[in-house]
Design a protein around this motif. Structure first.
Motif, PDB file in Angstrom:
ATOM      1  N   VAL A 173       0.831  -1.208   0.000  1.00  0.00           N
ATOM      2  CA  VAL A 173       0.000   0.000   0.000  1.00  0.00           C
ATOM      3  C   VAL A 173       0.863   1.254   0.000  1.00  0.00           C
ATOM      4  O   VAL A 173       0.608   2.209  -0.742  1.00  0.00           O
ATOM      5  N   THR A 174       1.912   1.270   0.827  1.00  0.00           N
ATOM      6  CA  THR A 174       2.714   2.485   0.990  1.00  0.00           C
ATOM      7  C   THR A 174       3.799   2.647  -0.076  1.00  0.00           C
ATOM      8  O   THR A 174       4.152   3.765  -0.434  1.00  0.00           O
ATOM      9  N   HIS A 175       4.341   1.538  -0.573  1.00  0.00           N
ATOM     10  CA  HIS A 175       5.457   1.612  -1.522  1.00  0.00           C
ATOM     11  C   HIS A 175       5.165   0.946  -2.867  1.00  0.00           C
ATOM     12  O   HIS A 175       5.972   1.067  -3.788  1.00  0.00           O
ATOM     13  N   GLY A 176       4.053   0.241  -2.958  1.00  0.00           N
ATOM     14  CA  GLY A 176       3.688  -0.387  -4.221  1.00  0.00           C
ATOM     15  C   GLY A 176       4.183  -1.819  -4.338  1.00  0.00           C
ATOM     16  O   GLY A 176       5.045  -2.274  -3.579  1.00  0.00           O
ATOM     17  N   ARG A 177       3.652  -2.515  -5.326  1.00  0.00           N
ATOM     18  CA  ARG A 177       3.987  -3.928  -5.496  1.00  0.00           C
ATOM     19  C   ARG A 177       5.424  -4.142  -5.975  1.00  0.00           C
ATOM     20  O   ARG A 177       6.069  -5.119  -5.598  1.00  0.00           O
ATOM     21  N   ALA A 178       5.940  -3.246  -6.813  1.00  0.00           N
ATOM     22  CA  ALA A 178       7.307  -3.416  -7.323  1.00  0.00           C
ATOM     23  C   ALA A 178       8.316  -3.385  -6.182  1.00  0.00           C
ATOM     24  O   ALA A 178       9.236  -4.221  -6.115  1.00  0.00           O
ATOM     25  N   ALA A 179       8.172  -2.430  -5.267  1.00  0.00           N
ATOM     26  CA  ALA A 179       9.069  -2.346  -4.112  1.00  0.00           C
ATOM     27  C   ALA A 179       8.904  -3.561  -3.216  1.00  0.00           C
ATOM     28  O   ALA A 179       9.894  -4.083  -2.667  1.00  0.00           O
ATOM     29  N   THR A 180       7.676  -4.032  -3.073  1.00  0.00           N
ATOM     30  CA  THR A 180       7.427  -5.221  -2.253  1.00  0.00           C
ATOM     31  C   THR A 180       8.135  -6.431  -2.823  1.00  0.00           C
ATOM     32  O   THR A 180       8.724  -7.237  -2.090  1.00  0.00           O
ATOM     33  N   ARG A 181       8.115  -6.567  -4.138  1.00  0.00           N
ATOM     34  CA  ARG A 181       8.803  -7.687  -4.785  1.00  0.00           C
ATOM     35  C   ARG A 181      10.308  -7.631  -4.515  1.00  0.00           C
ATOM     36  O   ARG A 181      10.948  -8.659  -4.273  1.00  0.00           O
ATOM     37  N   ARG A 182      10.884  -6.440  -4.547  1.00  0.00           N
ATOM     38  CA  ARG A 182      12.316  -6.305  -4.266  1.00  0.00           C
ATOM     39  C   ARG A 182      12.618  -6.689  -2.820  1.00  0.00           C
ATOM     40  O   ARG A 182      13.638  -7.340  -2.541  1.00  0.00           O
ATOM     41  N   HIS A 183      11.766  -6.276  -1.922  1.00  0.00           N
ATOM     42  CA  HIS A 183      11.969  -6.598  -0.511  1.00  0.00           C
ATOM     43  C   HIS A 183      11.861  -8.105  -0.271  1.00  0.00           C
ATOM     44  O   HIS A 183      12.627  -8.673   0.520  1.00  0.00           O
ATOM     45  N   ILE A 184      10.906  -8.760  -0.924  1.00  0.00           N
ATOM     46  CA  ILE A 184      10.756 -10.208  -0.759  1.00  0.00           C
ATOM     47  C   ILE A 184      12.031 -10.925  -1.158  1.00  0.00           C
ATOM     48  O   ILE A 184      12.542 -11.780  -0.423  1.00  0.00           O
ATOM     49  N   PHE A 185      12.564 -10.584  -2.326  1.00  0.00           N
ATOM     50  CA  PHE A 185      13.779 -11.253  -2.798  1.00  0.00           C
ATOM     51  C   PHE A 185      14.956 -10.966  -1.867  1.00  0.00           C
ATOM     52  O   PHE A 185      15.744 -11.868  -1.541  1.00  0.00           O
ATOM     53  N   ALA A 186      15.082  -9.726  -1.406  1.00  0.00           N
ATOM     54  CA  ALA A 186      16.181  -9.371  -0.505  1.00  0.00           C
ATOM     55  C   ALA A 186      16.118 -10.195   0.782  1.00  0.00           C
ATOM     56  O   ALA A 186      17.149 -10.668   1.280  1.00  0.00           O
ATOM     57  N   TYR A 187      14.925 -10.373   1.312  1.00  0.00           N
ATOM     58  CA  TYR A 187      14.794 -11.126   2.557  1.00  0.00           C
ATOM     59  C   TYR A 187      15.092 -12.607   2.371  1.00  0.00           C
ATOM     60  O   TYR A 187      15.573 -13.263   3.310  1.00  0.00           O
ATOM     61  N   THR A 188      14.817 -13.164   1.185  1.00  0.00           N
ATOM     62  CA  THR A 188      15.181 -14.561   0.971  1.00  0.00           C
ATOM     63  C   THR A 188      16.697 -14.729   1.024  1.00  0.00           C
ATOM     64  O   THR A 188      17.197 -15.747   1.512  1.00  0.00           O
ATOM     65  N   LEU A 189      17.428 -13.710   0.556  1.00  0.00           N
ATOM     66  CA  LEU A 189      18.892 -13.767   0.589  1.00  0.00           C
ATOM     67  C   LEU A 189      19.433 -13.612   2.013  1.00  0.00           C
ATOM     68  O   LEU A 189      20.446 -14.210   2.371  1.00  0.00           O
ATOM     69  N   VAL A 190      18.751 -12.804   2.816  1.00  0.00           N
ATOM     70  CA  VAL A 190      19.164 -12.621   4.206  1.00  0.00           C
ATOM     71  C   VAL A 190      18.823 -13.860   5.036  1.00  0.00           C
ATOM     72  O   VAL A 190      19.590 -14.275   5.917  1.00  0.00           O
ATOM     73  N   LEU A 191      17.679 -14.456   4.749  1.00  0.00           N
ATOM     74  CA  LEU A 191      17.193 -15.601   5.510  1.00  0.00           C
ATOM     75  C   LEU A 191      18.088 -16.828   5.377  1.00  0.00           C
ATOM     76  O   LEU A 191      18.372 -17.513   6.372  1.00  0.00           O
TER      77      LEU A 191
END
Length: 306
Positions: A209-227
């Protein structure tokens, strides 16, 4: 906050409605991780004590769910996914939900202290407070980092289980916490990708809602790398071993690949196929966490840790 209460002519609340207040489907995974944390700890716990400890941790988790439904009744009423819950559906009054949540909170903490130890009981009390107050009342409606910070509440149970057995905290329990903590954002953001309109209508500042779906997709991928490093690091501790490591490497490879596919998704194509990739990734995330903790349990059973 709108007052949601039972309406005239509403059906009488049944036992199942009060069970639904405890979010049993959501809490089942939480309870499983707590059980694993207790069972793989290096201190033997009598099976009856272990059963009672897990039962009271489950009641504490259910208390958190009831308090969450009490406060979020106005949000639940406008979201398609939650409109059928007992309070917005008019089957349970908000004061009743609050009473159930508070009563179970006190009961679960007191009984866990008596059956296990007071360190674990205090940890459970803090977890209930964190979920009900820090996440539900404060973070959820105020920041897109609600899931990131608030996710700690769902990551504490294996540490509580470990504390029931050992009376303290260790590297192993902290890494179990980290596994769930860094798993939580991509899990919920994947859900938010195909439920964005619900959160928008409810005024919940999810990242979509606040940053849009494109930013959310980037965050998802980044967290998989951190996890991934934390999940694999857990396999190098006293609770790990070859079996867990093999499962973890495979699951993290699939999770990173799924995150990459999410990242590269075109929004037009995603809408055209009803967010099928996102829904499959969300389902994968459920298997990811369950299978990691199941692998820890199997590794403990077969032995052979490092």
């Amino acid at each position: 906050m709108a007052d949601i209460h039972t309406y005239e002519g509403a059906p009488e609340a049944e036992f199942g409605d009060y069970v639904a207040l405890l979010k049993p489907r959501v809490m089942s995974l939480v309870v499983f991780t707590a059980f694993v944390g207790l069972w793989i700890a290096p201190v033997h716990v009598h099976p009856f004590v272990a059963f009672c400890a897990v039962l009271f941790i489950a009641l504490g988790g259910g208390a958190s769910g009831a308090l969450n439904m009490w406060y979020d009744a106005d949000i639940d009423a406008v979201m398609r996914r939650t409109a059928g819950r007992p309070i917005p559906a008019g089957r349970v009054a908000r004061p009743e939900a609050l009473a159930v949540g508070l009563a179970l909170s006190g009961l679960s903490v007191m009984m866990l202290g008596l059956v296990a130890n007071w360190f674990a009981a205090g940890f459970l009390a803090f977890t209930i407070f964190f979920y009900a107050v820090v996440y539900t009342i404060w973070l959820k409606r105020s920041t897109p980092q609600n899931i990131v910070i608030g996710g700690a509440a769902g990551a504490f149970p294996p540490m509580i289980g470990w504390a029931c057995a050992t009376g303290g905290i260790s590297l192993e329990s902290v890494l179990m916490f980290a596994l769930i903590f860094f798993w939580t954002p991509p899990h919920f953001w994947a859900l938010a990708l195909f439920m964005k309109e619900d959160y928008h209508k409810a005024g919940v500042p999810m990242l979509t809602v606040t940053h849009g779906r494109a930013a959310t997709r980037r965050h998802i991928f980044a967290y998989t790398l951190v996890l991934a490093p934390f999940a694999i690091w857990l396999g190098l501790t006293s609770v790990g071993g070859a079996f867990y490591m093999a499962v973890s490497v495979l699951l993290n490879a699939l999770f990173i690949l799924g995150g990459w596919r999410i990242l590269k998704r075109d929004e037009v194509a995603a809408e055209a196929d009803g967010y099928g990739v996102e829904k499959r990734y969300f389902k994968l995330s459920l298997y990811y966490l369950f299978l990691h903790f199941l692998a820890l349990l199997v590794q403990h059973w077969i032995g052979g840790g490092w």
